[in-house]
Design an enzyme around this catalytic site. Structure first.
Site, PDB file in Angstrom:
ATOM      1  N   THR A   1     -17.432   3.931  -6.745  1.00 32.88           N
ATOM      2  CA  THR A   1     -16.267   4.121  -7.611  1.00 32.88           C
ATOM      3  C   THR A   1     -16.320   5.476  -8.323  1.00 32.88           C
ATOM      4  O   THR A   1     -17.410   6.008  -8.535  1.00 32.88           O
ATOM      5  CB  THR A   1     -16.310   2.984  -8.663  1.00 32.88           C
ATOM      6  OG1 THR A   1     -16.012   1.783  -7.991  1.00 32.88           O
ATOM      7  CG2 THR A   1     -15.360   3.180  -9.805  1.00 32.88           C
TER       8      THR A   1
ATOM      9  N   ARG B   1     -10.126 -10.210  -3.691  1.00 30.87           N
ATOM     10  CA  ARG B   1     -11.126  -9.918  -4.737  1.00 30.87           C
ATOM     11  C   ARG B   1     -10.754  -8.641  -5.517  1.00 30.87           C
ATOM     12  O   ARG B   1     -10.406  -7.621  -4.946  1.00 30.87           O
ATOM     13  CB  ARG B   1     -12.503  -9.745  -4.079  1.00 30.87           C
ATOM     14  CG  ARG B   1     -13.631  -9.442  -5.048  1.00 30.87           C
ATOM     15  CD  ARG B   1     -13.941  -7.962  -5.139  1.00 30.87           C
ATOM     16  NE  ARG B   1     -15.139  -7.720  -5.954  1.00 30.87           N
ATOM     17  CZ  ARG B   1     -15.479  -6.540  -6.423  1.00 30.87           C
ATOM     18  NH1 ARG B   1     -14.729  -5.476  -6.183  1.00 30.87           N
ATOM     19  NH2 ARG B   1     -16.573  -6.378  -7.137  1.00 30.87           N
TER      20      ARG B   1
ATOM     21  N   GLY C   1     -12.356  -6.130  -8.638  1.00 23.63           N
ATOM     22  CA  GLY C   1     -13.569  -5.863  -9.415  1.00 23.63           C
ATOM     23  C   GLY C   1     -13.259  -5.488 -10.854  1.00 23.63           C
ATOM     24  O   GLY C   1     -12.174  -5.780 -11.375  1.00 23.63           O
TER      25      GLY C   1
ATOM     26  N   THR D   1     -19.280   1.828 -13.370  1.00 23.33           N
ATOM     27  CA  THR D   1     -19.443   1.649 -11.927  1.00 23.33           C
ATOM     28  C   THR D   1     -20.600   0.697 -11.700  1.00 23.33           C
ATOM     29  O   THR D   1     -21.599   0.769 -12.412  1.00 23.33           O
ATOM     30  CB  THR D   1     -19.696   2.987 -11.204  1.00 23.33           C
ATOM     31  OG1 THR D   1     -20.082   2.700  -9.853  1.00 23.33           O
ATOM     32  CG2 THR D   1     -20.785   3.817 -11.867  1.00 23.33           C
ATOM     33  N   GLY D   2     -20.453  -0.170 -10.734  1.00 17.27           N
ATOM     34  CA  GLY D   2     -21.550  -1.094 -10.461  1.00 17.27           C
ATOM     35  C   GLY D   2     -21.034  -2.391  -9.907  1.00 17.27           C
ATOM     36  O   GLY D   2     -19.896  -2.467  -9.426  1.00 17.27           O
TER      37      GLY D   2
ATOM     38  N   GLY E   1     -19.198  -5.204  -9.853  1.00 21.46           N
ATOM     39  CA  GLY E   1     -18.036  -5.492 -10.686  1.00 21.46           C
ATOM     40  C   GLY E   1     -18.011  -6.872 -11.312  1.00 21.46           C
ATOM     41  O   GLY E   1     -17.564  -7.034 -12.445  1.00 21.46           O
TER      42      GLY E   1
HETATM   43  N1  ASP Z   1     -17.389  -1.622  -9.777  1.00 20.06           N
HETATM   44  C1  ASP Z   1     -16.712  -1.532  -8.508  1.00 20.06           C
HETATM   45  C2  ASP Z   1     -16.278  -2.901  -8.078  1.00 20.06           C
HETATM   46  O1  ASP Z   1     -17.018  -3.832  -8.266  1.00 20.06           O
HETATM   47  C3  ASP Z   1     -17.566  -0.941  -7.442  1.00 20.06           C
HETATM   48  C4  ASP Z   1     -18.205   0.367  -7.785  1.00 20.06           C
HETATM   49  O2  ASP Z   1     -18.517   0.643  -8.928  1.00 20.06           O
HETATM   50  O3  ASP Z   1     -18.399   1.168  -6.881  1.00 20.06           O
HETATM   51  O4  ASP Z   1     -15.212  -3.014  -7.499  1.00 20.06           O
END
Ligand code: ASP
Length: 363
Positions: free
Chosen positions: A223, A251, A253, A274-275, A277
């Site tokens: 992200t 889904r 996030g 980011t992480g 989700g």
């Molecule tokens: N947080 C984002 C999600 O879960 C993914 C990401 O951070 O790359 O959709």
């Protein structure tokens, strides 16, 4: 009259003291409006051993370009919201990140994009989820905020609004990249293998455990996001993503969820996450950090470290945030091996980082 005789001397003192005080304040930097910007391009299992020199150079170049473009807006008096949009657009247009052009594939081999933006001055916000034909979802999120009475739109409805707003729609082909497609194939193969093991009761009886496979885990990150403080003292934050490789059933996030992936409040800070989700939604990460500052009186670093180093790992998730307070202090916290990131601080210093061990590279 005596007073007229001394008037020129008074005038001199008044003018001199004004000039000298302006000059002193200028010299001490007290009167200069502060502004700063930070971006991320995703946190995750980003290891130097897995990175070629040329790919690393490409990441550094695009991160520098994106953060500089946003900084240029701020330095000419533009708004934090505009800076966030411009920086994120550059990351969305790059195939290197899981947002816009580089968005990951869903289980059904489509691309479904999410984004959100928030204005720290008004607490107004805009968000879109599951859009499939929008080149720069962060622009649509901004349009939801500016041009509608709503905050959050999804799917076909969000796209109908985009058409009304005069957005150019792109075909799904626009988002095709071989690397993301190959990744989907690998993730699907691993998932199939894991579900066979799961059926044979050779994996722990917890579906979340299945995602500890490194390939599946890597499928979650990439992200992009940005936080900024402008010369008027306004904070803004934005986040844009393709979500998670192989996602299904619509889904969504944390990235488009205000308070989870994105939050901004002039009273506290601006945050983009980011992480993993699901955990960032459950942990209400971005608002939690803001609330620690606003109601708890903690500073930026204490707030990000409590949430990212403690709360999220304790829940079982991982990832990171970039955050900025109203003075332009920057925090970049992540509990993964790396996070693509860059910043230009209140002194105008540009720094870029990728791995955990990096002290940020100064350009
Ligand atoms: N947080 C984002 C999600 O879960 C993914 C990401 O951070 O790359 O959709």
């Amino acid at each position: 009259m005596k007073i007229f005789k001394f008037f020129p001397i008074f005038l001199f003192f008044i003018v001199f003291s004004c000039v000298s005080s302006t000059k002193n304040e200028y010299l001490e930097g007290q009167n200069l409006p502060k502004f700063a910007i930070a971006i991320h391009g995703g946190a995750g299992t980003i290891l130097k051993t897995q990175m070629s020199d040329s790919l690393e150079a490409a990441y550094i170049e695009i991160l520098s370009k994106a953060v500089t473009a946003g900084h240029d807006i701020l330095s000419t008096g533009g708004s934090a919201l505009d800076a966030v949009g411009v920086s994120i657009n550059i990351l969305e247009d790059s195939p290197l990140f899981n947002a816009g052009k580089g968005a990951v594939f869903t289980h059904d081999q489509t691309n479904e994009l999410d984004a959100s933006i928030m204005d720290g001055a008004t607490l107004n916000a805009g968000a879109v989820a599951g859009v499939m034909h929008i080149k720069n979802p962060i622009d649509l999120a901004r349009s939801v905020m500016d041009n509608s009475p709503h905050v959050f739109m999804y799917g076909e409805g969000a796209e109908a609004f985009a058409k009304d707003q005069g957005f150019n729609m792109v075909e799904q082909d626009y988002f095709y990249t071989q690397a993301r497609y190959d990744h989907l194939m690998r993730v699907k193969a691993t998932e199939e293998q894991n579900s066979t093991l799961f059926e044979k009761e050779m994996l722990p009886n917890n579906p979340a455990e299945m995602f500890f496979d490194p390939i599946l885990k890597a499928s979650k990150y990439g992200t992009v996001g940005c936080v900024a403080l402008d010369q008027n003292g306004n904070l803004a934050a934005g986040t844009s993503t393709g979500g998670m490789t192989n996602k299904q059933f619509g889904r969504i996030g944390d990235a488009p969820v205000i308070g989870a992936g994105t939050y901004a409040n002039n009273q506290s800070c601006a945050v983009s996450a980011t992480g993993w989700g699901e955990y960032f939604i459950r942990g209400v990460v971005a608002h939690d950090i803001s609330a620690m500052m606003q109601y708890g009186g903690f500073d930026l670093e204490q707030s990000t470290s409590t949430v990212i180093d403690k709360k999220i790992p304790e829940l079982g998730g991982d990832g990171g945030v970039i955050a900025m307070d109203k003075h332009g202090n920057i925090s970049m916290r992540f509990n993964t091996p790396g996070m693509y990131r860059a910043q230009i601080d209140t002194n105008g210093l540009l720094k870029v980082g990728i791995y955990k061990s990096d002290t940020l590279l100064t350009k």
